[in-house]
Design an enzyme around this catalytic site. Structure first.
Site, PDB file in Angstrom:
ATOM      1  CB  ALA A  35      46.093  44.672  70.520  1.00 40.36           C
ATOM      2  N   GLY A  38      52.586  49.586  66.269  1.00 37.85           N
ATOM      3  CA  GLY A  38      53.150  50.541  65.318  1.00 37.85           C
ATOM      4  C   GLY A  38      53.000  50.104  63.875  1.00 37.85           C
ATOM      5  CG  MET A  39      55.329  47.871  62.274  1.00 38.23           C
ATOM      6  SD  MET A  39      56.593  46.629  62.016  1.00 38.23           S
ATOM      7  CE  MET A  39      58.037  47.536  62.562  1.00 38.23           C
ATOM      8  CB  ALA A  40      49.893  44.905  62.389  1.00 42.81           C
ATOM      9  CE  LYS A  57      51.258  41.775  64.035  1.00 43.44           C
ATOM     10  NZ  LYS A  57      52.510  41.189  64.543  1.00 43.44           N
ATOM     11  CG  ASP A 151      59.062  44.066  69.043  1.00 42.01           C
ATOM     12  OD1 ASP A 151      59.696  44.839  69.791  1.00 42.01           O
ATOM     13  OD2 ASP A 151      57.926  44.307  68.618  1.00 42.01           O
TER      14      ASP A 151
END
Length: 684
Positions: A35, A38-40, A57, A151
């Site tokens: 997966a 946007g950040m990781a 992650k 989120d």
């Protein structure tokens, strides 16, 4: 062809990814990427110390250089580790190896709620609430622990292969306390725009009600298959969250009850004062609605009025007044596009204000109060002394401005300039979507295809990142292309065993309903005769198919026709599908001629085509009464008759004188009499 291309692109991505293959912290052997956000990015990995598969992650390169963002990323481990709940993805470990910041967490084999929405939305209210309930249960546990998620979206709801629902990615969670009510991002808005509560857009303030809003948006999407607010840019979407109510789901799905509309309206009220206080309160309201749905309640004005965020007329259901304090407008203070763009910059480092110390003027010499010595000089206006200018102040000011400019440029570059917005290509064909993405300088990657109930085959149904989300200028946008509606033909199962037929249905992405037994003279018992619906009919995935199973020939109860006319017996037995065979005809002293003497079998059950054998009576056998009996001795005559099967009755005649000779025979000699019948001898 598409699968080959996908396999090649997946292999290339794995080989080019610098994280794949690394051993992080001497413990986690990183495998393929599963997966990307946007950040990781999230990778499958093996914990070689405990010999288990985990998810790792990893923060995107460059973001780890921002100490504040890295600290927030680390807080994810601490925040999620505080939660022990069956519906929360467990976090095992956190580490930082040479600038690679990572989390190790529970790996959930399965799919996401986004996949469910693609395949099954719009769905019934009962089914939508069944998916939402475990999400709210997880959020309620977090809210009780003083944590908010920030989120909530379908991508962060994982559904395991065994059906368990888990909420993931508490990376944006923050502890709620009296001194941390303001945004923890220094004015930079974090979260997915489609699910952002209005107060997060306007002032960055978040509490448990922001999660409630996002859950309400997810519920709307489950019910309708679409997001409530769409736009070409994140600014447009965020603007709609602030200035427009989430529309009622029944506008797109008319069968939805009014109290379900009211539940969505309550959860997504723009004035957070009208929303449930936290996920536990919303979960209680969901239980009330689920109970009404389970009872088949179509209209419940009391429940609708109780859930609606505004006061409704008890009869008409129309809005008559707002609750005390008014509805409130979260967006009372308008903002322009520049402010919005700054809010939506993804995880930019906080731009600290540079404190510029005020430069003090040089001290003035003290003025003497003593009179001048000696005679006064002619009065002449003395020229004022020119103060000596200090160069220190301007130099410090210039340096401070340079430092502030450098900080601003750095923040602008790392937080905004090197990012762009993911273009919206949903609904476009694959070629057009790739062209539009590549025109923005991004790389288009074909992801796995997926079925969709609403998007035609060959059109784009989703992208990763979502449309409008921020992405690095040279980033990759994965495109998901629709296969159209997912449908499968009922396979031919006639002639199979029941187990084989069930396996065939499961292999065709259909489910087994029930077995229907049916008598059959041709199909052996236990063999499938057919299915309902019939073979070749096209159905939705997992639709139930019933199997018609042969019970073999229908059993026939045999009736005993002994001493009944043989013609009647033959007619009755043949009408049931049995075969009648006359085994023989025989004399019978007790059964009338033409009747059945015996039957085989005479009872029990047979099946169509089986044989019943009968013996038909010819009546008693007739024997000729022999001659020469008159004038013979009684004993001789008696023996002769008995030898022929007669019963002999001896009587004295009217002329009896005691001689013991036969005087008369009845019936007379030469006549025919049934064997076993009585012959009377009269003596003289």
């Amino acid at each position: 062809m598409q699968s080959d291309r996908h396999a090649r692109t997946g292999a290339d991505a794995a080989s080019s990814d610098p994280i794949t293959g690394r051993l992080l912290d001497g413990r986690y052997r990183v495998g393929p990427r599963i997966a990307r956000g946007g950040m990781a990015s999230v990778y499958e990995a093996t914990d070689i110390r405990l010999d288990r598969v985990v998810a790792v992650k990893v923060m995107h390169p460059g973001l780890g250089d921002d100490d504040e963002f890295a600290a927030r990323f680390v807080r994810e481990a601490r925040a999620a580790a505080r939660l022990s709940h069956p519906n929360v993805v467990a976090v095992y470990d956190q580490g930082d190896e040479d600038g690679t910041v990572f989390l190790a967490m529970e790996l959930i084999p399965g799919h996401t709620l986004r996949d469910v929405i693609r395949k099954e939305s719009p769905m019934t209210p009962a089914k939508a609430l069944a998916f939402l309930e475990p999400v709210l249960s997880a959020l309620a546990a977090a809210h009780r622990a003083g944590l908010i998620h920030r989120d909530i979206k379908p991508e962060n709801v994982l559904i395991a292969d065994d059906g368990r629902v888990k909420v993931a990615d508490f990376g944006l969670a923050k502890a709620v306390s009296a001194d941390t009510q303001h945004t923890a991002t220094g004015g930079v808005l974090i979260g997915t725009v489609s699910y952002l509560a209005p107060e997060l857009v306007v002032d960055g303030r978040a509490d448990a009600r922001a999660d409630v809003y996002a859950a309400g948006v997810v519920l709307y999407e489950l019910l309708t298959g679409t997001k409530p607010h769409e736009g070409e840019s994140p600014i447009q979407v965020a603007y709609k969250h602030v200035h427009e109510d989430v529309p009622p789901p029944s506008a797109k799905a008319p069968d939805i009850p009014a109290y379900v509309d009211a539940l969505v309206a309550r959860a997504t009220a723009r004035d957070r004062g009208l929303r449930p206080a936290d996920a536990a309160v919303l979960l209680h309201q969901v239980h009330r609605v689920s109970s009404a749905l389970a009872d088949g309640v179509r209209e419940d004005p009391e429940l609708t009025a109780d859930l609606a965020p505004f006061l409704l007329h008890p009869d008409s259901g129309e809005l008559v007044a707002t609750e005390e304090g008014g509805r409130g407008d979260t967006a009372a203070d308008p903002f322009d596009a520049v402010e919005m763009a700054a809010l939506l910059a993804p995880s930019a480092p906080r731009e600290h204000t540079t404190a510029l110390e005020r430069v003090a003027a040089p001290p003035r010499p003290p003025v003497s109060t003593r009179p001048p010595a000696g005679p006064a000089r002619p009065s002449r206006s003395p020229r004022p002394a020119r103060p000596r200018r200090s160069r220190r102040g301007p130099i410090l000011l210039v340096l401070a401005l340079l430092v502030a400019a450098a900080a601003g440029v750095g923040a602008w570059w790392f937080g905004y300039a090197r990012y762009t917005s993911t273009p919206s290509v949903i609904g476009l064909g694959q070629a057009a979507a790739e062209k539009k993405i590549e025109a923005t300088g991004l790389t288009a990657d074909l992801g796995e295809t997926a079925y969709s109930e609403t998007v035609p085959a060959g059109k784009v149904i989703d992208t990763n990142p979502d449309p409008g989300e921020r992405i690095l200028d040279d980033g990759t946008v994965t495109v998901v292309v629709s296969l159209g509606k997912e449908r499968y033909d009922v396979p031919k199962v006639a002639g199979m065993t029941e187990d084989q037929a069930q396996d065939e249905l499961l292999g065709a992405h259909l489910s087994f309903g029930t077995s229907i037994g049916r008598w059959s003279e041709k199909v052996p018992e236990g063999t499938v005769i057919g299915s309902s619906p019939k073979a070749g009919q096209t159905l939705r995935p997992d639709a139930a198919v019933d199997l018609v199973i042969s019970k073999g020939p229908k059993p026939i109860t045999v009736r005993d026709f002994t001493d009944k006319p043989a013609d009647t017996a033959t007619e009755k037995l043949e009408a049931k599908g049995l075969v009648v065979e006359v085994a023989e005809e025989s004399y019978s002293d007790t059964i009338d001629e033409g009747n059945v003497i015996s039957q085989s079998p005479s009872s029990g059950t047979l099946h169509r085509g089986d044989t019943v054998r009968i013996v038909v009576s010819k009546g008693p056998e007739l024997v000729e009464v022999p001659g020469g009996l008159v004038a013979s001795g009684v004993e001789a005559a008696k023996s002769k008759l008995e030898a022929l099967g007669f019963v002999v009755d001896v009587k004295e005649s009217d002329a009896y004188i005691g001689l013991g000779y036969v005087y008369k025979v009845d019936p007379g000699s030469g006549s025919m009499a049934p064997r076993g019948s009585t012959i009377t001898l009269y003596l003289v």
